[in-house]
Design a protein around this motif. Structure first.
Motif, mmCIF file in Angstrom:
data_model
loop_
_atom_site.group_PDB
_atom_site.id
_atom_site.type_symbol
_atom_site.label_atom_id
_atom_site.label_comp_id
_atom_site.label_asym_id
_atom_site.label_seq_id
_atom_site.Cartn_x
_atom_site.Cartn_y
_atom_site.Cartn_z
ATOM 1 N N ARG A 406 -25.019 -32.276 -51.275
ATOM 2 C CA ARG A 406 -24.838 -30.865 -50.950
ATOM 3 C C ARG A 406 -24.837 -30.667 -49.442
ATOM 4 N N PRO A 407 -23.814 -30.036 -48.885
ATOM 5 C CA PRO A 407 -23.799 -29.812 -47.437
ATOM 6 C C PRO A 407 -24.887 -28.837 -47.033
ATOM 7 N N THR A 408 -25.374 -28.953 -45.831
ATOM 8 C CA THR A 408 -26.375 -28.030 -45.337
ATOM 9 C C THR A 408 -25.724 -26.728 -44.945
ATOM 10 N N ALA A 409 -26.525 -25.649 -45.019
ATOM 11 C CA ALA A 409 -25.978 -24.325 -44.745
ATOM 12 C C ALA A 409 -25.691 -24.115 -43.271
ATOM 13 N N THR A 410 -26.301 -24.915 -42.415
ATOM 14 C CA THR A 410 -26.137 -24.702 -40.975
ATOM 15 C C THR A 410 -24.915 -25.376 -40.414
ATOM 16 N N THR A 411 -24.307 -26.264 -41.173
ATOM 17 C CA THR A 411 -23.141 -26.960 -40.664
ATOM 18 C C THR A 411 -21.884 -26.193 -41.003
ATOM 19 N N SER A 412 -20.837 -26.412 -40.234
ATOM 20 C CA SER A 412 -19.554 -25.793 -40.501
ATOM 21 C C SER A 412 -18.831 -26.610 -41.548
ATOM 22 N N LEU A 413 -17.544 -26.350 -41.689
ATOM 23 C CA LEU A 413 -16.776 -27.078 -42.683
ATOM 24 C C LEU A 413 -16.845 -28.570 -42.402
ATOM 25 N N SER A 414 -17.432 -29.293 -43.307
ATOM 26 C CA SER A 414 -17.633 -30.723 -43.082
ATOM 27 C C SER A 414 -16.359 -31.481 -43.364
ATOM 28 N N GLN A 415 -16.363 -32.743 -42.943
ATOM 29 C CA GLN A 415 -15.205 -33.587 -43.196
ATOM 30 C C GLN A 415 -15.005 -33.817 -44.688
ATOM 31 N N ASP A 416 -16.093 -33.847 -45.463
ATOM 32 C CA ASP A 416 -15.954 -34.033 -46.899
ATOM 33 C C ASP A 416 -15.235 -32.846 -47.527
ATOM 34 N N ARG A 417 -15.596 -31.648 -47.123
ATOM 35 C CA ARG A 417 -14.949 -30.459 -47.673
ATOM 36 C C ARG A 417 -13.512 -30.343 -47.189
ATOM 37 N N LEU A 418 -13.225 -30.850 -46.025
ATOM 38 C CA LEU A 418 -11.853 -30.855 -45.511
ATOM 39 C C LEU A 418 -11.114 -32.125 -45.904
ATOM 40 N N LEU A 419 -11.741 -32.946 -46.747
ATOM 41 C CA LEU A 419 -11.119 -34.174 -47.255
ATOM 42 C C LEU A 419 -10.681 -35.081 -46.107
ATOM 43 N N GLY A 420 -11.573 -35.288 -45.168
ATOM 44 C CA GLY A 420 -11.266 -36.163 -44.045
ATOM 45 C C GLY A 420 -10.230 -35.602 -43.101
ATOM 46 N N GLY A 421 -10.115 -34.284 -43.016
ATOM 47 C CA GLY A 421 -9.121 -33.660 -42.147
ATOM 48 C C GLY A 421 -7.823 -33.331 -42.857
ATOM 49 N N LEU A 422 -7.733 -33.653 -44.148
ATOM 50 C CA LEU A 422 -6.505 -33.362 -44.887
ATOM 51 C C LEU A 422 -6.263 -31.868 -44.971
ATOM 52 N N LEU A 423 -7.308 -31.099 -45.214
ATOM 53 C CA LEU A 423 -7.179 -29.646 -45.340
ATOM 54 C C LEU A 423 -7.397 -28.976 -43.990
ATOM 55 N N SER A 424 -6.781 -27.827 -43.849
ATOM 56 C CA SER A 424 -6.961 -27.026 -42.639
ATOM 57 C C SER A 424 -8.187 -26.148 -42.793
ATOM 58 N N ALA A 425 -8.912 -25.946 -41.709
ATOM 59 C CA ALA A 425 -10.098 -25.085 -41.715
ATOM 60 C C ALA A 425 -9.768 -23.655 -41.361
ATOM 61 N N ALA A 426 -8.489 -23.285 -41.339
ATOM 62 C CA ALA A 426 -8.067 -21.967 -40.868
ATOM 63 C C ALA A 426 -8.080 -20.913 -41.964
ATOM 64 N N PHE A 427 -8.534 -21.259 -43.175
ATOM 65 C CA PHE A 427 -8.492 -20.314 -44.285
ATOM 66 C C PHE A 427 -9.826 -19.598 -44.433
ATOM 67 N N GLU A 428 -9.769 -18.385 -44.953
ATOM 68 C CA GLU A 428 -10.967 -17.670 -45.373
ATOM 69 C C GLU A 428 -11.385 -18.212 -46.731
ATOM 70 N N GLU A 429 -12.587 -18.731 -46.819
ATOM 71 C CA GLU A 429 -12.991 -19.444 -48.038
ATOM 72 C C GLU A 429 -12.994 -18.546 -49.261
ATOM 73 N N SER A 430 -13.370 -17.275 -49.111
ATOM 74 C CA SER A 430 -13.451 -16.394 -50.271
ATOM 75 C C SER A 430 -12.090 -16.132 -50.903
ATOM 76 N N SER A 431 -11.011 -16.286 -50.129
ATOM 77 C CA SER A 431 -9.678 -16.035 -50.684
ATOM 78 C C SER A 431 -9.268 -17.096 -51.682
ATOM 79 N N CYS A 432 -9.809 -18.302 -51.551
ATOM 80 C CA CYS A 432 -9.484 -19.403 -52.464
ATOM 81 C C CYS A 432 -10.669 -20.365 -52.474
ATOM 82 N N GLN A 433 -11.607 -20.134 -53.371
ATOM 83 C CA GLN A 433 -12.849 -20.894 -53.359
ATOM 84 C C GLN A 433 -12.642 -22.357 -53.705
ATOM 85 N N SER A 434 -11.633 -22.652 -54.501
ATOM 86 C CA SER A 434 -11.431 -24.036 -54.927
ATOM 87 C C SER A 434 -10.986 -24.938 -53.779
ATOM 88 N N ARG A 435 -10.436 -24.374 -52.716
ATOM 89 C CA ARG A 435 -9.893 -25.192 -51.629
ATOM 90 C C ARG A 435 -10.961 -26.100 -51.035
#
Length: 889
Positions: A406-435
């Motif tokens: 589980r990622p910590t709440a204090t960190t930003s979008l981690s590399q795991d959540r961005l799939l090693g940089g595959l995904l862009s961090a420019a999205f609002e998470e609430s608009s598409c939670q599955s991303r």
């Protein structure tokens, strides 16, 4: 003409007794005397839903209702601290805020109840009943509990306004209101506490031998008004025989209000002052008017004498010397402090108790399965496991291997959540939670994306944003398309995808088309059919991949293999030539070209994946593509793209694994189905095994034969534990472990058979097997949006499994195991002349989907070459002998 006053109207006031309090004027009586016609109860001064009569209180109540409730409780309890607050007696903080204890304690208790049960109305409704009892207020049609239960915030606002309209300043508390009342300072339109004579002036004027009454009611004075109170006229009664104006006297002090709750010391001081004052004798002024003042004039000397006498009595009191001074200082300090920060006290108290709430309830809340509780939520682990048949077993609370940390709440979008940089961090998470959440349910990817692929994706996103729908460049390109022109040197080029066949086929072809767009520098636009609406989120930040509805050639029915706009037909009809691509001018080409990359007689269309054809196709500004195949492997066979693909995908079998995870993110509605089902059935198991079974109409297989083949595969590959005849006596290392079987099929028979088998019999190892099937639609419905939503949800659920067994030829299964990065076991088809397959299942050599219809490698030479024998990263598929798939040796 006004009626004359009674003969004794003035004589009865000439004695020493003070006159009765005058009645307020008509408007004031109408505002406060709201009794029902047939009863003695009083109506509320404002309605239940008149919250905007006091917008400030309405806002505070909506944001933090404990503040409003604490203020109401303080007044209703008359500043009395609840008994349970005495448990903390002796604390320095409690001694400091003792005068604020009622507000603080009640507000804090209300906040605790709301935080733990979300039912603050259980507590606040009793104070509404107490308030009604104190002021004889009407209950109305609904009892107090229902009013607070259904309209909690409205009820609190109404009670706040009622006390405010009765003269209370709820911001300073009960004690401060009583102090203001003793000083004669009004708090509103009505009287605080009990009835009292309002500040005002009553004069009886005799004009033309007639008398009349006039009442002047003064509203709440300002601070300046309090200092000028001594200059106000006093209540006098006069009479005259002429038409001259009456004389009005001015007292030295303002009218004192009656206070039934005044202290004994204050009453004694008042009696001494009245005894030492002088009554004004009847006089006659210059106009011949006889009058007598009903309010006693008090001189400064009389006040000083009374104060001095009270000080002498206090010194003679049996109390210890110096106590009064200390007590006075404490009372003064407390009154000053409570008047300044009373609303903030409730908020501070709530913040102090917040860590206690987190400590007491934090673990319990954290164990509840939620799909959208926070941006960093991950699948829950540990807890108890529900076993088919009603049994339960305890499980150690430890993270299973298939769930990432589980990622910590204090960190930003981690590399795991961005799939090693595959995904862009420019999205609002609430608009598409599955991303950013879907990867938390899977194992870590075995194929890290290459830096070149990440760079290529960021470059494409900027290109798509520059040329996508709604931009100036897109409008210009559409104008040229409508004009029938294909211009040289176009800044933006496009490939428009049209759907074909089922959801699995569509996802495979979208990924292939996007790969082609990356290689040929085109913007991908997707025609979204009604059955596909609401399935996927937008994959590109700041732009859309949805084809606008005003696209000139938006008719899928006109797109077929015989269409004249087809590139193959253009070659046949000599509209274009590919023998000398360099000599072809873009302006001489039609406005668009159509590529029909569909399975046709188990072969993809020729003249698409050759270099000379690609050079010609790149000169078209608009390309329309329709396909039902995963043609990405064919791009690896095109020589001009080989080097670029090598840099993008060093691991060849990771093509769809990366492109699928980048492109396809279920919308929040579909993700809700996925996350709820996962948390309910799959999150707390030790291992997940997925079975995907598909029966094709062109080669139907009987249920008994398919079930037998599935069971043979399970036994041979040991996918599930063996059944035993009795409960195991020896404790093994696997005892108590839970395995979940997820079945994705149009039919429910497989689920019922497997579930019944493990429900009725124990396993030899003591493991527990739970069997689940999300849905069984009986038949595939391509054109149903609801059917496609369920299908997408099951694809994602299947991709969260640790082991997967699937039917041959199924694009549904291809997508699922490619998402997961897991090599599946494939249930082979029987031969065309047989009903039963001799080999139950085989393990795939790659996580890549299979290209069922590979093109001819020889291009214009028309030589049919075995690509698997030429290309080291291509081999034939296990389920389709002539098909091709990418793999890594």
């Amino acid at each position: 003409m006004y009626p004359s006053a009674p003969p004794d109207a003035y004589n009865k006031y000439s004695a020493g007794a003070p006159p009765p309090a005058p009645q307020p004027p008509a408007p004031y009586q109408q505002a406060m005397n709201t009794s029902r016609p047939g009863g003695g109860l009083t109506r509320w001064s404002t309605g239940l839903f008149h919250c905007m009569d006091d917008p400030g209180n309405c806002l505070i109540t909506c944001v933090c209702p404990c503040i409003t409730f604490g203020q109401i409780a303080d007044i209703v309890d008359k500043g009395t601290c609840p008994k349970y607050f005495d448990l903390f007696t002796g604390s320095a903080l409690v001694d400091l805020v003792r005068d604020s204890a009622a507000c603080l304690a009640s507000g804090t208790v209300y906040a605790l109840i709301c935080a733990s049960t979300a039912m603050g109305c259980l507590y606040s409704c009793f104070y509404r009943s107490k308030l009604r009892a104190q002021y004889d207020l009407d209950e109305g049609d609904c009892p107090d509990f229902l009013v607070h239960c259904c309209c909690e915030y409205c009820a609190l606002c109404q009670e706040y306004r009622e006390l405010k309209n009765r003269g209370f300043d709820l911001g300073i508390g009960w004690s401060a209101n009583m102090d203001r009342q003793r000083r004669g300072v009004t708090g509103g339109a009505s009287v605080m506490g009990a009835p009292a004579m309002p500040v005002g002036m009553l004069s009886i004027n005799i004009k033309n031998n007639k008398s009349f009454l006039k009442f002047f009611y003064n509203k709440r004075p300002t601070r300046e008004g309090e200092r000028q109170a001594a200059a106000r006229p006093v209540l006098c009664i006069g009479h005259t025989s002429s038409s001259r104006a009456p004389s009005i006297s001015s007292p030295t002090r303002s009218l004192q209000r009656f206070d039934p709750l005044a202290s004994e010391e204050w009453e004694e001081r008042s009696r001494h002052k009245r005894a030492s004052s002088k009554r004004t004798a009847p006089t006659t002024d210059d106009f011949g008017i006889k009058h007598e003042c009903l309010i006693e004039k008090q001189s400064k000397q009389a006040d000083a004498d009374a104060d001095e006498e009270m000080d002498v009595k206090r010194t003679r009191s049996p109390r210890a010397p110096g106590v009064d001074a200390d007590e006075d200082k404490k009372r003064a300090a407390a009154a000053e402090w409570r008047g300044a920060v009373r609303p903030q006290m409730v908020l501070v108290g709530f913040l102090i108790t917040l860590p206690i709430l987190v400590f007491v309830f934090g673990g319990r809340w954290g164990s509840f399965p939620t799909s959208s509780s926070s941006a960093t939520s991950a699948p829950s682990v540990g807890g108890r496991h529900v076993v088919p048949g009603g049994g339960t077993t305890k499980q150690k609370t430890e993270a299973p291997k298939n769930v990432t940390a589980r990622p910590t709440a204090t960190t930003s979008l981690s590399q795991d959540r961005l799939l090693g940089g595959l995904l862009s961090a420019a999205f609002e998470e609430s608009s598409c939670q599955s991303r950013y959440k879907s990867s938390l349910y899977r194992k870590k990817s075995p194929f890290p994306p290459s830096p070149y692929l990440v760079k290529k994706l960021r470059k494409y996103e900027a290109y798509h944003k520059k040329c996508g729908p709604g931009t100036k460049r897109y409008r210009k390109a559409i104008e040229q398309l409508r004009a029938g022109r294909n211009v040289d040197g176009a800044e933006c080029k496009y490939v428009v995808w049209f759907p074909c066949n089922g959801l699995g086929n569509r996802m495979l072809t979208i990924a292939s088309t996007f790969l082609y767009a990356l290689l040929s520098d085109r913007v991908l636009l997707m025609h979204v059919a009604p059955e596909q609406e609401g399935l996927f989120c937008e994959p590109f930040p700041g732009s859309s991949w949805v084809l606008p509805g005003d696209f000139p050639h938006n008719n899928p029915q006109s797109l077929h293999i015989g269409a004249p706009e087809s590139y193959v037909n253009m070659l046949k009809n000599s509209v274009v030539r590919n023998d000398d691509p360099g000599a072809v001018q873009a302006s001489s080409l039609p406005p668009y070209v159509y590529l029909h990359v569909e399975q046709f007689q188990l072969k993809l269309s020729d003249n698409v994946f050759c270099d000379e054809d690609q050079l010609v196709l790149n000169k078209f500004n608009w390309m329309i593509l329709k396909s039902d195949s995963y043609f990405a492997p064919a791009l690896f066979m095109t020589p001009m793209y080989e080097k670029e693909l090598e840099k993008m995908f060093p691991k060849k079998e990771s093509v769809f694994h990366h492109l699928g995870r980048y492109l396809f993110h279920p919308t929040n509605k579909v993700w809700g189905i996925v996350s709820r089902y996962y948390e309910a059935y799959l999150a707390r198991v030790d291992e997940k095994i997925g079975f995907q079974i598909r029966i094709f109409p062109e080669k139907p297989i009987k249920f008994e034969n398919m079930y037998d083949q599935l069971m043979r595969c399970i036994r041979e590959q040991r996918l599930l534990p063996e059944l035993g005849s009795a409960e195991p006596t020896n404790t093994t290392t696997d005892a108590g472990k839970v395995k979940a079987v997820l079945i994705a099929s149009l039919y429910s028979g497989y689920y019922e058979k497997i579930r019944g088998m493990y429900y009725e019999n124990p396993t030899k190892t003591g493991e527990i097997v739970a069997v689940y099937q999300p849905s069984h639609e009986e038949q595939q419905q391509y054109t149903s949006n609801e059917h496609n939503q369920k299908a997408l949800a099951e694809i994602y659920l299947l991709s969260y499994c640790d082991k997967i067994a699937m039917s041959a030829w199924s694009t549904f299964g291809y997508v699922a195991y490619s998402f997961a990065g897991v090599k599946p076991w494939i249930l082979l088809r029987p031969d065309w002349n047989k009903e039963r397959s001799e080999v139950a299942c085989v393990r795939s050599t790659s996580v890549e989907p299979c290209l069922h219809s590979p093109p001819i490698l020889g291009c214009r030479a028309k030589r049919d070459v075995d690509v698997a024998a030429v290309k080291p990263y291509v081999r034939h598929c296990e389920d389709v002998g002539f098909g091709l798939k990418l793999f890594d040796s």
